[in-house]
Enzyme design. Structure first.
Site, short mmCIF file in Angstrom:
data_model
loop_
_atom_site.label_atom_id
_atom_site.label_comp_id
_atom_site.label_asym_id
_atom_site.label_seq_id
_atom_site.Cartn_x
_atom_site.Cartn_y
_atom_site.Cartn_z
N CYS A 148 0.82 -1.19 0.00
CA CYS A 148 0.00 0.00 0.00
C CYS A 148 0.86 1.25 0.00
O CYS A 148 2.07 1.19 -0.18
CB CYS A 148 -0.93 0.02 1.21
N SER B 194 -4.80 -4.99 -1.82
CA SER B 194 -5.13 -6.13 -0.96
C SER B 194 -4.33 -7.36 -1.34
O SER B 194 -4.42 -7.86 -2.46
CB SER B 194 -6.63 -6.44 -1.06
N GLU C 271 5.24 -5.94 3.85
CA GLU C 271 4.84 -7.30 4.21
C GLU C 271 5.74 -7.78 5.35
O GLU C 271 6.96 -7.58 5.29
CB GLU C 271 4.96 -8.27 3.03
N SER D 101 11.21 -11.06 -7.40
CA SER D 101 12.24 -10.60 -8.32
C SER D 101 13.61 -10.88 -7.72
O SER D 101 13.72 -11.36 -6.59
CB SER D 101 12.05 -9.10 -8.60
#
Length: 631
Positions: free
Chosen positions: A2, A49, A74, A354
Site C-alpha cells: 500500500c 489487498s 509485508e 524478483s
C-alpha cells in the site's frame, strides 16, 4: 502492499488535506482507502489487498484504541509472532500482518524491529503520549519520506503525496544536481531533490513528539565476523537459505508470479518458486533480446512465460510518467524496461518475486574487481591480494597511474583501497567534467568524497576490500537506486514486488562468507552461482550480468530519439541548469557518430524530463494504454 501518508499539526481541514494526499498515491493502493484524524494528527492509507483481503483495511487500532497504525509492506514471519502475542494476552481483530506490528510495539517497544522479517515502512500514533513512532526496513526496500514545513510534520511513501498539502513549500534542491551528474541518481545523505524533504534511512526508526524528531539506527550490516567452512558447506547453506526465503516470500492470499530476465538471480528465483506465471520484457534490438533469452529458460524448465517487446517510441512516450513515479530523477536505463515489465505483469497478478539484492549480498558486480576475461590476470590478481595490506595498496596505486594495458583496471581495483575509487556501479560524468556543463548556481553541491565519507567511515574495522564495497552499496547504491526504482515502478502499476534474495536472514548468512568464495579468479558471486546451478542449466548460472540491456545508444542516433532529446536540450528552461551549447554538442556528436555519449545524454535528459514534470507542467503525465507485442 500500500501507500501511507500523514501529518502532525494543530490546524484545521485535516480530513480534506489527507484525502488529497491519499489521492496522489492511489496507484499504490487502488482497492480501498482509510484515514484517521484528530486534533493532532492525520493518517491516510491506500490499500492493495494481498493478505486478509476482507479484514485488513487500515488504519488498525489496538484494543483500547489508544494506538493507531498505518503500514506499507509485508511481514513474512507475522504468523508465529501473532501466536506469541496472543499468548501474551493481546486480542486481534484481523488476520493481517499489520496488526502484529501494532501489538508487537505495545509488547516489545522498539525491540519489535529485531523480531520482524520483512519489508516495511510504518507509523504508529500514540494518543495518550501524543507521540508518533515510525520505522523503515533493514535495507530500505520500502520508501519513507518526511518534511517539516510551516508548522507541519508530514510523511509518506512518495514525495508527490506532499504536493497537495498547503504547508508544503515545493523548491528544487540546487545542491542535488551536481552529484546526480556523477551517480545517475539522487545520492545525498540528507535532503532529496526537493529542498527540505528527507528520506528516513534504511535500518532506522524515529520518534516525533512535541515538535521534535529523534532518529535512531536499529540495524546495520556487519561484515567483520567470518565463519570458516568449506566451499561445499557454503553452497549448501546458500541454497537452503534461498529456498527458505522464497517460500517465506510466497505468503499471500493472491497469486504470486515472478519477473524473469536472462540473468542468474531472477532465474534462480523462478526456478525455485516455479510460479504459474512469469514475465519478461525485451527490446526490438537485433543484437540482444532479453525476452527471447528468458523464454529459452522457461521452455527448459516447463514454466509459463509472458514475454513482450517494446521499442524506442513506446519508451519515449512513457518517459515523463516514469520520471513522475520515481519522485526524483534517475537515469538508470533499466528504469524503462522495469516500468513496462511491471505494467505487463500487473495485467495478470498483484504480486511478483524478483532478483534484486543478490549482487550486493554475494558480490555479483564486475565493479567489485572482475574486469578481464584473462584467466591468467585473474589468477595473478588473486595471488597479489595475499600481500600485506600496505604493500598491496601501494602496488595498486602504482598500477592505477600506469598507461593502460590489458588487465590494468582489474589489477588496480583488485589491489587499491576501495575508498579511493569505488562509488557504486554507475559513474556517468567525472566530477570535474560535470562542472563544465553546469551553470554556476548548480555547481556547488557536495563532492563525491563528501557523500561517500560517512559510509567508508564505518568500514574501518572491515578487513576485506570487497566487503567494504558491499557495505557501501547496502547504504548507497541499493536503497537510493536499485530498490527505489523497484518499488516506485512496480507500484506505478499497482504491483507488489518482493525480493527474497534481499532478506534479513539471507544477509545474516551472506555477511559471514569470506569473499574469496564469492569474488575470485573464477567468477563474480561464485558460490551463489554454484548454488543456483543445482536448479538451472549450467550455462545459465554462469552468465555474465547484463542488467536490462537498453538500446539508448541506438535510439539517440535515430532521428526520432534525437529529436525527442533535442527538444528538451533546446528548451528555454534548460539553460538555467546547463550550458546549452555544451549539451547540444554532446548530443550532436553522438548523433553524428563522432562519440558515444549515450549515458551522459540520458542523464541530462532524465533530469530535464523530471524537472519539466514537477516544476513546469505541474500535472500528472498521461499516456495511452500500452499495447504489447508478445513473443
Amino acid at each position: 502492499m500500500c501507500g501511507i501518508v500523514g501529518f502532525v499539526n494543530t490546524k484545521d481541514r485535516k480530513e480534506e488535506i489527507v484525502t488529497d494526499m491519499m489521492d496522489r498515491i492511489v496507484h499504490r493502493g487502488p482497492n480501498s482507502s482509510g484515514s484517521y484524524v484528530d486534533k493532532h494528527v492525520a493518517l491516510g492509507f491506500r490499500r492493495l489487498s494481498i493478505i486478509d483481503l476482507e479484514g485488513g483495511t487500515q488504519p488498525i487500532y489496538n484494543e483500547d484504541r489508544s494506538k493507531i497504525i498505518i503500514f506499507n509492506g509485508e511481514i513474512y514471519n507475522y504468523q508465529p509472532l501473532r501466536e506469541e502475542l496472543i499468548q501474551a494476552g493481546h486480542i486481534f481483530t484481523t488476520h493481517a500482518d499489520t496488526e502484529v506490528l501494532l501489538h508487537g510495539y505495545e509488547e516489545w517497544g522498539t525491540g519489535l524491529l529485531q523480531k520482524v522479517r520483512g519489508m516495511f515502512a510504518f507509523v504508529i500514533w500514540d494518543n495518550e503520549k501524543e507521540e508518533l513512532f515510525g520505522a523503515r526496513d533493514f535495507f530500505g526496500i520500502k520508501p519513507f519520506y518526511y518534511a517539516e514545513m510551516n508548522g507541519t510534520f508530514m510523511f509518506g511513501s512518495e514525495i508527490k503525496s506532499f504536493l497537495p498539502h498547503p504547508d508544503f513549500d515545493k523548491q528544487l534542491n540546487k545542491d542535488a544536481l551536481k552529484p546526480y551528474m556523477t551517480f545517475q541518481y539522487s545520492p545525498l545523505n540528507g535532503e532529496t531533490f526537493f529542498k527540505g524533504v528527507h528520506r528516513l534511512q534504511e535500518g532506522h526508526y524515529f520518534i516525533y513528539k512535541d515538535g521534535k524528531m529523534t532518529i535512531n539506527e536499529y540495524w546495520d550490516a556487519n561484515f567483520e565476523q567470518k565463519e570458516q567452512k568449506s566451499k561445499e558447506e557454503w553452497i549448501n547453506e546458500i541454497d537452503e537459505a534461498v529456498q527458505s526465503s522464497i517460500a517465506a516470500h510466497k505468503i499471500s492470499d493472491v497469486e504470486v508470479g515472478s519477473f524473469l530476465s536472462s540473468g542468474v538471480d531472477s532465474s534462480y528465483v523462478a526456478s525455485v518458486l516455479r510460479p504459474d506465471h512469469s514475465f519478461s520484457i525485451g527490446f526490438d534490438d537485433k543484437t540482444y533480446n532479453e525476452a527471447i533469452e528468458a523464454r529459452k529458460l522457461t521452455d527448459m524448465l516447463g514454466l509459463d512465460n509472458t514475454a513482450a517487446v517494446i521499442d524506442g517510441d513506446m519508451s519515449f512516450k512513457a518517459f515523463p510518467l516514469i520520471q513522475y513515479h520515481l519522485d526524483e530523477p534517475d537515469s538508470n536505463p533499466s528504469c524503462v524496461p522495469l516500468y513496462f515489465l511491471a505494467n505487463l505483469a500487473a495485467q495478470s497478478v498483484r504480486v511478483v518475486q524478483s532478483g534484486e539484492g543478490a549482487d550486493e549480498l554475494f558480490a555479483g558486480y564486475q565493479t567489485y574487481g572482475f574486469h578481464t576475461n584473462s584467466k591468467a590476470i585473474r589468477v595473478l590478481a588473486q595471488g597479489l591480494k595475499k600481500l600485506p595490506k600496505g604493500t598491496r595498496y601501494s602496488l595498486g596505486r602504482k598500477i592505477g597511474k600506469m598507461k593502460n594495458f590489458h588487465g590494468r583496471i582489474h589489477l588496480y581495483e583488485s589491489l587499491a583501497p576501495a575508498k579511493e575509487y569505488f562509488i557504486g556501479h554507475a559513474k556517468v560524468f567525472d566530477e570535474k567534467e560535470s562542472l563544465e556543463f553546469l551553470q554556476s548556481d548548480y555547481a556547488k553541491g557536495p563532492s563525491v568524497a563528501e557523500i561517500m565519507a560517512p559510509h567508508y567511515a564505518k568500514t574501518d574495522n572491515i578487513k576485506d576490500e570487497v566487503n567494504k564495497m558491499q557495505y557501501v552499496d547496502v547504504h548507497q547504491w541499493m536503497p537510493k537506486d536499485i530498490l527505489l526504482k523497484a518499488d516506485k515502478l512496480s507500484m506505478a502499476s499497482s504491483l507488489e514486488l518482493r525480493v527474497p534474495l534481499l532478506d534479513i536472514e539471507m544477509m545474516k548468512l551472506a555477511q559471514q562468507i569470506p569473499s574469496k568464495f564469492l569474488l575470485n579468479q573464477n567468477n563474480t558471486k561464485d558460490i551463489f552461482r554454484q548454488a543456483a546451478n543445482r536448479h538451472l542449466p549450467e550455462e545459465w548460472s554462469n552468465r555474465v550480468k547484463l542488467g536490462f540491456p537498453v538500446p539508448i545508444k541506438v535510439w539517440l542516433k535515430e532521428d526520432h530519439g534525437y529529436q525527442q532529446v533535442r527538444e528538451l536540450f533546446e528548451a528555454d528552461f534548460a539553460k538555467e541548469f546547463f550550458n546549452q551549447e555544451k549539451i547540444m554538442q554532446l548530443l550532436n556528436d553522438h548523433h553524428e557518430g563522432k562519440r558515444e555519449e549515450q549515458r551522459k545524454i540520458w542523464t541530462i535528459f532524465s533530469f530535464l524530463t523530471w524537472y519539466k514534470v514537477f516544476f513546469i507542467d505541474e500535472e500528472i503525465p498521461t499516456t495511452e494504454a500500452i499495447e504489447y507485442e508478445t513473443v
